[in-house]
Design a protein around this motif. Structure first.
Motif, short mmCIF file in Angstrom:
data_model
loop_
_atom_site.label_atom_id
_atom_site.label_comp_id
_atom_site.label_asym_id
_atom_site.label_seq_id
_atom_site.Cartn_x
_atom_site.Cartn_y
_atom_site.Cartn_z
N VAL A 83 0.85 -1.19 0.00
CA VAL A 83 0.00 0.00 0.00
C VAL A 83 0.89 1.23 0.00
CG1 VAL A 83 -1.91 -1.14 1.16
CG2 VAL A 83 -0.18 -0.01 2.53
N TYR A 84 0.40 2.27 -0.64
CA TYR A 84 1.19 3.51 -0.74
C TYR A 84 0.25 4.68 -0.98
CZ TYR A 84 0.57 2.63 -5.76
OH TYR A 84 0.04 2.39 -6.99
N ARG A 85 0.78 5.86 -0.95
CA ARG A 85 -0.04 7.06 -1.14
C ARG A 85 -0.32 7.28 -2.63
NH1 ARG A 85 0.85 11.87 2.91
NH2 ARG A 85 0.25 10.04 4.15
N SER A 86 -1.58 7.50 -2.96
CA SER A 86 -1.94 7.74 -4.36
C SER A 86 -1.27 9.00 -4.87
CB SER A 86 -3.45 7.89 -4.49
OG SER A 86 -4.10 6.71 -4.08
N SER A 87 -0.99 9.01 -6.17
CA SER A 87 -0.37 10.17 -6.79
C SER A 87 -1.21 10.61 -7.97
CB SER A 87 1.04 9.84 -7.26
OG SER A 87 1.01 8.81 -8.24
N GLY A 88 -0.98 11.83 -8.40
CA GLY A 88 -1.72 12.33 -9.56
C GLY A 88 -2.23 13.72 -9.33
N PRO A 89 -2.82 14.35 -10.34
CA PRO A 89 -3.29 15.72 -10.22
C PRO A 89 -4.51 15.83 -9.33
CG PRO A 89 -3.98 14.81 -12.30
CD PRO A 89 -3.10 13.78 -11.66
N GLY A 90 -4.73 16.99 -8.77
CA GLY A 90 -5.99 17.22 -8.04
C GLY A 90 -5.80 17.55 -6.59
N SER A 121 -3.90 4.79 0.52
CA SER A 121 -5.05 4.00 0.04
C SER A 121 -4.75 3.24 -1.24
CB SER A 121 -6.26 4.92 -0.19
OG SER A 121 -5.96 5.89 -1.16
N ALA A 122 -3.70 3.64 -1.95
CA ALA A 122 -3.37 2.95 -3.21
C ALA A 122 -2.84 1.54 -2.91
CB ALA A 122 -2.35 3.74 -4.00
N VAL A 123 -3.13 0.61 -3.82
CA VAL A 123 -2.75 -0.79 -3.61
C VAL A 123 -2.01 -1.32 -4.83
CG1 VAL A 123 -3.61 -3.14 -3.29
CG2 VAL A 123 -4.67 -1.25 -2.04
N ARG A 124 -0.90 -1.99 -4.57
CA ARG A 124 -0.16 -2.69 -5.63
C ARG A 124 -0.11 -4.17 -5.26
NH1 ARG A 124 4.36 -0.57 -4.83
NH2 ARG A 124 4.24 1.15 -6.34
N ILE A 125 -0.56 -5.01 -6.17
CA ILE A 125 -0.54 -6.46 -5.94
C ILE A 125 0.42 -7.11 -6.93
CG2 ILE A 125 -1.89 -8.61 -5.94
CD1 ILE A 125 -4.33 -7.03 -5.14
N THR A 126 1.35 -7.87 -6.40
CA THR A 126 2.30 -8.62 -7.23
C THR A 126 1.96 -10.11 -7.15
OG1 THR A 126 4.03 -7.00 -6.77
CG2 THR A 126 4.73 -9.12 -7.68
N HIS A 127 1.72 -10.73 -8.30
CA HIS A 127 1.47 -12.17 -8.35
C HIS A 127 2.82 -12.86 -8.49
CE1 HIS A 127 -0.04 -16.00 -10.31
NE2 HIS A 127 -0.74 -15.93 -9.19
N LEU A 128 3.28 -13.47 -7.42
CA LEU A 128 4.66 -13.97 -7.35
C LEU A 128 4.97 -15.06 -8.38
CD1 LEU A 128 4.94 -14.01 -3.45
CD2 LEU A 128 5.76 -12.26 -5.04
N PRO A 129 4.08 -16.02 -8.65
CA PRO A 129 4.44 -17.07 -9.62
C PRO A 129 4.66 -16.54 -11.04
CG PRO A 129 2.62 -17.78 -8.23
CD PRO A 129 2.82 -16.32 -7.97
N THR A 130 3.93 -15.49 -11.43
CA THR A 130 4.03 -15.00 -12.81
C THR A 130 4.75 -13.66 -12.93
OG1 THR A 130 1.90 -13.83 -12.67
CG2 THR A 130 1.86 -16.13 -13.42
N GLY A 131 4.87 -12.94 -11.81
CA GLY A 131 5.48 -11.61 -11.86
C GLY A 131 4.51 -10.52 -12.32
N ILE A 132 3.26 -10.86 -12.53
CA ILE A 132 2.26 -9.86 -12.94
C ILE A 132 2.03 -8.87 -11.80
CG2 ILE A 132 -0.17 -9.50 -13.56
CD1 ILE A 132 -0.10 -12.21 -14.97
N VAL A 133 2.06 -7.58 -12.14
CA VAL A 133 1.83 -6.52 -11.15
C VAL A 133 0.63 -5.69 -11.58
CG1 VAL A 133 2.80 -4.50 -9.99
CG2 VAL A 133 4.29 -6.42 -10.59
N VAL A 134 -0.31 -5.46 -10.66
CA VAL A 134 -1.44 -4.58 -10.94
C VAL A 134 -1.56 -3.57 -9.81
CG1 VAL A 134 -2.73 -6.29 -12.27
CG2 VAL A 134 -3.09 -6.13 -9.82
N THR A 135 -2.05 -2.39 -10.14
CA THR A 135 -2.25 -1.35 -9.14
C THR A 135 -3.62 -0.74 -9.29
OG1 THR A 135 -1.29 0.34 -10.60
CG2 THR A 135 0.21 -0.76 -9.08
N CYS A 136 -4.13 -0.18 -8.20
CA CYS A 136 -5.38 0.57 -8.24
C CYS A 136 -5.27 1.68 -7.21
CB CYS A 136 -6.58 -0.31 -7.94
SG CYS A 136 -8.15 0.57 -8.16
#
Length: 367
Positions: A238-245, A254-269
């Motif tokens: 988890v980390y602080r969201s960034s961007g304009p506004g 509130s920002a979330v980054r999920i790393t899928h360890l077996p494949t290395g796929i990373v997604v954020t929201c």
């Protein structure tokens, strides 16, 4: 009626009759009655997930039946409309109705071509800037606007999951969902590299710049897909969201980054204020990516067995030229227009239809 009008109506009648046979209206009627019985069960909502599936399926079947029958009624009434128009000496209203019916029936015909395992699903789209520096980041943002404008024009909701802004202008990437029936089947033909040629607004010498952006299209995962993601396979940061506004969205972690360890796929929201909401959205995107990976592996296995399929058809798929001339051309279908501004404002239906027909012909040739 004028001979050419008679020929147009007969052609549309042939197309609609074919669509009716493909959809099998008797089977759809039977399916609707079956779903209506399930929906009337007093205990249906004891299982909310199943109830949601039943009510959604019923709504979809009923809407499909209404659409086909409405088109059939309008087409059958068209000769009478022309007779009345000829008596009044003004066929403009009948001509407009003919044009609207042609568009609607051809669009429905394309929908019948969407028969893949996930084609009925909603779509998750990921747009990433490629080669071209700041112009590529700006180009990626232009593509996001193109798809959101298209969705808005068709009444589809867009849910933005994550936007990673570039330093000077534009975006590094954006992930968003377009809600609606057949969104994945319709938009999956957009997957691949999109190339822009223009005079760079970021070059003080007004030189021509070529830039690229990559579009990835995924089906939204449903509860029946059984994409199991054990907690031990993921790392959540988890980390602080960034961007304009500077609004409350970027004042807490509130920002979330999920790393899928077996494949290395990373997604954020990071577009929701709640960490819980962001994690749920990120998990949904991760599951969509894992579902697509599974689907690609299955296609690769079929290819190895000589069963056809072409997983790389979407690469380097469309050119957008703003200078020295005006043109948007799809390199797979050959379809092109000379008004890029309309395309970039979301007028992409003709490209989508051409892409779906092209994919259908490819699959037929490989089969």
């Amino acid at each position: 009626m004028r001979p050419e009008i008679t020929a147009d109506i007969e052609s549309l009648d042939t197309t609609l009759t074919t669509v009716e046979k493909v959809l099998d209206l008797d089977e759809l009627d039977s399916r609707a009655r079956e779903l209506e019985q399930q929906a009337a069960d007093p205990g249906l909502w004891d299982n909310p997930d199943h109830a949601q599936q039943v009510t959604t399926a019923l709504s979809t079947v009923q809407a499909k039946l209404r659409k086909v029958r409405d088109l059939r009624t309008r087409l059958d009434d068209l000769p009478v409309m022309y007779e009345l128009a000829e008596e009044e000496g003004d066929a403009s209203i009948a001509d407009d109705e003919l044009a609207q019916l042609r568009t609607a029936i051809e669009s429905l015909e394309v929908t019948t071509m969407l028969s893949g395992p996930y084609d009925e699903r909603e779509a998750v789209i990921n747009v990433r800037s490629g080669a071209g520096g700041v112009d590529a980041a700006d180009w990626a943002e232009m593509l996001v606007r193109m798809y959101t404008r298209w969705a808005e024009k068709h009444g589809h909701r867009v849910d933005m999951f994550d936007t990673s802004y570039a330093e000077e202008a534009g975006i590094k990437s954006a992930t968003f969902a377009i809600r609606g029936e057949y969104m994945y089947g319709t938009l999956s033909v957009e997957q691949g590299a999109h190339r822009l040629v223009r005079i760079s607004p970021f070059d003080n010498q007004n030189r021509r710049q070529t830039s690229f952006a990559e579009v990835e299209v995924l089906p939204v995962v449903e509860t029946t897909d059984h994409i199991d993601v054990p907690d031990s396979d993921i790392r959540v940061d988890v980390y602080r969201s960034s961007g304009p506004g500077g609004q409350s969205v970027n004042t807490t972690d509130s920002a979330v980054r999920i790393t899928h360890l077996p494949t290395g796929i990373v997604v954020t929201c990071q577009n929701e204020k709640s960490q819980i909401q962001n994690k749920a959205s990120a998990m949904a995107v991760l599951q969509s990516k894992l579902l697509e990976k599974k689907h690609q592996e299955e296609r690769a296995e079929m290819d190895a067995l000589g069963a056809g399929g072409n997983a790389s058809w979407g690469n380097q798929m469309r050119n957008y030229v703003l200078h020295p001339y005006q043109m948007v051309k799809d390199l797979r279908t050959g379809y092109e227009v000379n008004d890029p501004s309309k395309v970039l404002d979301g007028d992409i239906d003709a490209f989508l239809e051409a892409g779906i027909r092209w994919r259908m012909s490819q699959e037929g040739a490989e089969g």
